[in-house]
Enzyme design. Structure first.
Site, PDB file in Angstrom:
ATOM      1  N   TYR A 174       0.845  -1.192   0.000  1.00 34.15           N
ATOM      2  CA  TYR A 174       0.000   0.000   0.000  1.00 34.15           C
ATOM      3  C   TYR A 174       0.887   1.251   0.000  1.00 34.15           C
ATOM      4  O   TYR A 174       2.105   1.168  -0.093  1.00 34.15           O
ATOM      5  CB  TYR A 174      -0.935  -0.013   1.203  1.00 34.15           C
ATOM      6  CG  TYR A 174      -2.113  -0.948   1.088  1.00 34.15           C
ATOM      7  CD1 TYR A 174      -2.227  -1.872   0.044  1.00 34.15           C
ATOM      8  CD2 TYR A 174      -3.136  -0.927   2.019  1.00 34.15           C
ATOM      9  CE1 TYR A 174      -3.307  -2.736  -0.063  1.00 34.15           C
ATOM     10  CE2 TYR A 174      -4.231  -1.786   1.932  1.00 34.15           C
ATOM     11  CZ  TYR A 174      -4.311  -2.690   0.889  1.00 34.15           C
ATOM     12  OH  TYR A 174      -5.380  -3.533   0.794  1.00 34.15           O
ATOM     13  N   ARG A 222       3.026  -1.720  11.089  1.00 31.10           N
ATOM     14  CA  ARG A 222       2.813  -3.005  10.413  1.00 31.10           C
ATOM     15  C   ARG A 222       3.530  -2.988   9.067  1.00 31.10           C
ATOM     16  O   ARG A 222       3.291  -2.106   8.228  1.00 31.10           O
ATOM     17  CB  ARG A 222       1.329  -3.265  10.216  1.00 31.10           C
ATOM     18  CG  ARG A 222       1.030  -4.564   9.474  1.00 31.10           C
ATOM     19  CD  ARG A 222      -0.336  -5.117   9.840  1.00 31.10           C
ATOM     20  NE  ARG A 222      -0.786  -6.207   8.992  1.00 31.10           N
ATOM     21  CZ  ARG A 222      -0.334  -7.458   9.042  1.00 31.10           C
ATOM     22  NH1 ARG A 222       0.603  -7.789   9.924  1.00 31.10           N
ATOM     23  NH2 ARG A 222      -0.809  -8.382   8.245  1.00 31.10           N
ATOM     24  N   ARG A 319      -7.760 -15.345  10.944  1.00 28.81           N
ATOM     25  CA  ARG A 319      -8.892 -16.217  10.640  1.00 28.81           C
ATOM     26  C   ARG A 319      -9.155 -17.233  11.740  1.00 28.81           C
ATOM     27  O   ARG A 319     -10.294 -17.668  11.935  1.00 28.81           O
ATOM     28  CB  ARG A 319      -8.653 -16.900   9.291  1.00 28.81           C
ATOM     29  CG  ARG A 319      -8.697 -15.938   8.109  1.00 28.81           C
ATOM     30  CD  ARG A 319      -8.104 -16.541   6.857  1.00 28.81           C
ATOM     31  NE  ARG A 319      -6.681 -16.799   7.007  1.00 28.81           N
ATOM     32  CZ  ARG A 319      -5.947 -17.451   6.115  1.00 28.81           C
ATOM     33  NH1 ARG A 319      -6.510 -17.922   5.013  1.00 28.81           N
ATOM     34  NH2 ARG A 319      -4.663 -17.634   6.306  1.00 28.81           N
ATOM     35  N   CYS A 345      -9.465 -21.762   4.250  1.00 26.18           N
ATOM     36  CA  CYS A 345     -10.117 -21.945   2.947  1.00 26.18           C
ATOM     37  C   CYS A 345     -10.360 -20.623   2.226  1.00 26.18           C
ATOM     38  O   CYS A 345     -10.568 -20.606   1.007  1.00 26.18           O
ATOM     39  CB  CYS A 345     -11.434 -22.694   3.122  1.00 26.18           C
ATOM     40  SG  CYS A 345     -12.743 -21.749   3.953  1.00 26.18           S
ATOM     41  N   CYS A 362     -17.602 -16.826   8.018  1.00 25.51           N
ATOM     42  CA  CYS A 362     -16.640 -17.895   8.234  1.00 25.51           C
ATOM     43  C   CYS A 362     -17.242 -19.225   7.818  1.00 25.51           C
ATOM     44  O   CYS A 362     -18.412 -19.501   8.111  1.00 25.51           O
ATOM     45  CB  CYS A 362     -16.234 -17.944   9.704  1.00 25.51           C
ATOM     46  SG  CYS A 362     -15.082 -19.285  10.102  1.00 25.51           S
ATOM     47  N   LYS A 430      -4.053 -30.544   4.105  1.00 26.99           N
ATOM     48  CA  LYS A 430      -5.441 -30.588   4.564  1.00 26.99           C
ATOM     49  C   LYS A 430      -5.531 -31.016   6.025  1.00 26.99           C
ATOM     50  O   LYS A 430      -6.555 -31.533   6.469  1.00 26.99           O
ATOM     51  CB  LYS A 430      -6.255 -31.523   3.673  1.00 26.99           C
ATOM     52  CG  LYS A 430      -6.421 -30.989   2.260  1.00 26.99           C
ATOM     53  CD  LYS A 430      -7.362 -31.833   1.428  1.00 26.99           C
ATOM     54  CE  LYS A 430      -7.573 -31.212   0.045  1.00 26.99           C
ATOM     55  NZ  LYS A 430      -8.498 -31.996  -0.786  1.00 26.99           N
TER      56      LYS A 430
END
Length: 647
Positions: A174, A222, A319, A345, A362, A430
């Site tokens: 950014y 950050r 997440r 995912c 979610c 997975k």
């Protein structure tokens, strides 16, 4: 395993954080057009504070409406945004957490075309990220000075709202990152040309914020330390940047890797594994002395390991805290088995924002961003509920119904829970799907759900007549179209291959079907079994059903492991030696194969569902893949909804 080291207090400047768990800054795309936060977003952040996070960093809030780009996070140019921000801060403080306001002067060259006029702004007159033919407007010194005034006003709003800290967003390529990086900063004035000059824009921002918040409010920064593309900023150059900014008074660095040129590192999918960006911390620890925060697909074990290594002081979960806002409390109370894992995912978090232009949710936690509306409440009138099928839809229906206080019996024809979700989760990447299957097993046992495994429901059982509600989640099965083949053709379905790896014989594997299951199977067979794999797909591309950010990593993995991809190619027939195919020009070729994998897709299993809908039309609810083929998140949502509407 004990996670108590994650629950030791830590100080950033003068701010005491009660533990080492940070909620990463993530956009929710839910703010109102006037810049205010919605009630749903306020509840969302408060729920993560109630769950035990020590520090919450809110997703980046633009300085003003003009430069607001990407997801709708509100903006900081008016006193009218204060009431909603105060509600967030007060709600978070109620649970002993600290809250940080992340500020951004915008996306610069990463601005979406035509969002707020053309051209985008940047450090220099460089091509726009989304339209290389569009040259960015290089900020003038007067415009830079105005940005500093905007930072002062935004910081003052943050202080009035009750924030405990400010984080400057210089991440992901950014605008600030464009000043910091030689690949984008081509200036020859005091704002470019060396690490010292490239940090001038950031230093002026730090001074502007500090002039408002004072010495006691921490300023975090950050930054991605490794862009991971040729020409981008590397670790060595980034260390010079960190040193300059530490001297300017930054109280902590929030570090990871990636940028929009390597977008899968901004939203890391499962292909990248766990703790995929912690490698930058050891370098930063040697360069600076202030505290370090790190994000990047952490789980409790990798977080603990990073803290124990001494290379970071706080670990950020993004997440993972969307999937389970109570994760910190569960770990602190000694119940890691109750932590609901994130699947990485990207389907319902960034996927809903990017593809559907709506707010975050979610895949495994349908209540995310609906913490009040979707709250599970105990019923005063328990019902007898029968769930048929132990895949994700059935397990979620059983779990939710049991939480509501209903008496639940779950039938599953196999001797294990998980359904297709568990069958397809054999690959290393997975692992979180396997963890989710285990989580459901634990929750159903704790909730007292009666499990009847290895039991095939016929439709005439007495329990179906006596129960109050039937939820049918029979799932789907592999489909192979009518293709000519010889009796000795070595064909197995992708499902059979997952169930029994010994069926994958020889070295040469041809996978017929380039959807998600075919591509994932190819990666697994090539990377973990050492096979020579070819994918045959009739469409112009493979992975058409794969979310585009995940697809970046998927395609990289296919290339890394030398998987051959044949698109615009139709399968004509199978024989003992391999597969006959035809390309788009009509040319036919024979592909030698020791094993042929049928990955053409799935079809719903409808027979029992049709029978029960006919016999019990009022109390029967058909959900999941047997109703409509979908991904894990859609099946879980189906199960949650079905249980939620039990009267």
């Amino acid at each position: 395993m004990s996670y108590q080291e994650l629950f030791t207090p830590f100080k950033i400047g003068s701010m005491r954080v009660k533990n080492r768990i940070v909620m990463s800054p993530m956009g929710t795309n839910s703010a109102l057009a006037n810049g205010r936060k919605t009630a749903e977003e306020i509840d969302y952040f408060i729920e993560r504070a109630r769950g035990g996070a020590g520090l919450i960093i809110m997703g980046c809030q633009p300085l003003n409406e003009k430069i607001a780009q990407g997801s709708m996070e509100g903006y900081m140019d008016s006193y009218t945004v204060l009431p909603s921000l105060t509600s967030v801060c007060d709600g978070v403080h109620r649970y002993g957490a600290k809250i940080c306001c992340q500020l951004t002067p915008g996306t610069g060259r990463n601005a979406f075309p035509d969002t707020f006029g053309n051209p985008p702004i940047s450090a220099s007159a460089i091509p726009s990220a989304f339209d290389p033919n569009l040259i960015c407007h290089a900020l003038t010194k007067e415009e830079i000075a105005q940005i500093m005034e905007d930072f002062k006003f935004a910081a003052s709003l943050a202080m009035d709202a009750g924030y405990d800290a400010i984080e400057i967003h210089a991440h992901a390529g950014y605008l600030i990152d464009q000043f910091l990086s030689p690949v984008w900063n081509k200036r020859t004035d005091e704002y470019g040309g060396s690490p010292q000059k490239n940090t001038q824009f950031a230093k002026e921002i730090i001074r502007a914020v500090r002039s408002v918040v004072g010495a006691d409010v921490p300023i975090l920064f950050r930054i991605s330390l490794d862009h991971r593309f040729e020409g981008g900023r590397d670790l060595a150059y980034s260390m010079e940047i960190l040193k300059e900014l530490e001297k300017e008074g930054v109280d902590a660095f929030d570090v990871d890797a990636g940028c929009y040129e390597t977008l899968d590192y901004i939203f890391p999918p499962s292909y990248l594994g766990e703790s995929c960006m912690s490698y930058v911390c050891a370098h930063a620890r040697q360069a600076v002395h202030v505290p370090l925060l790190n994000a990047g697909t952490h789980n409790p074990d990798t977080a603990l390991a990073l803290i124990q290594s001494g290379n970071a002081d706080l670990v950020s979960f993004g997440r993972a805290l969307i999937a389970d806002p109570q994760m910190p409390n569960k770990l602190m109370q000694g119940h890691p088995e109750d932590v609901r894992p994130c699947l990485r995912c990207n389907e319902y978090c960034i996927g809903r924002i990017w593809d559907k232009h709506t707010k975050l949710s979610c895949a495994v936690n349908p209540a995310a961003m609906e913490e009040v509306r979707f709250r599970i409440e105990r019923t005063a009138d328990p019902k007898k509920v029968v769930v048929i099928g132990g895949g994700p839809a059935g397990m979620e229906a059983a779990r939710t119904a049991a939480l509501e206080g209903h008496h639940v019996t779950l039938f599953e024809k196999e001797k294990q829970l998980g359904g297709m979700m568990k069958i397809i989760s054999t690959a290393a990447f997975k692992s979180n799907i396997r963890k989710l299957c285990k989580w459901y097993e634990v929750q159903l046992e704790k909730l007292g759900v009666e499990l009847r495994l290895g039991t095939q429901v016929q439709g005439d059982e007495t329990i179906l007549q006596e129960c109050d509600r039937i939820i049918v989640a029979c799932g789907a099965q592999s489909f192979t179209p009518p293709i000519e083949k010889t009796a000795d053709a070595p064909v197995v379905t992708i499902v059979e291959a997952h169930q029994d790896a010994s069926l994958i014989k020889g070295e040469r594997i041809v996978i017929c079907g380039g959807g998600a299951s075919g591509c994932d199977g190819a990666i697994e067979m090539a990377a973990e079994m050492g096979k020579k794999v070819t994918i045959v797909e009739m469409l112009p591309e493979v992975g058409k059903d794969v979310f585009f950010i995940n697809k970046i990593s998927m395609m990289n993995k296919l290339q890394e492991h030398k998987v051959t991809i044949l698109t615009d190619t139709r399968v004509l027939g199978f024989d003992a030696e391999g597969v006959w195919v035809q390309d788009k020009d009509g040319a036919q070729t024979h592909l030698a194969a020791d094993t042929i994998i049928s990955a053409f897709g799935m079809r719903p299993i409808r027979a029992l569902a049709d029978r029960l809908e006919t016999a019990y039309p009022i109390k029967c609810d058909v959900i999941g893949d047997c109703q409509k083929l979908g991904k894990i998140g859609e099946a879980i949502r189906d199960g949650f909804y079905a249980a939620s509407r039990i009267d």
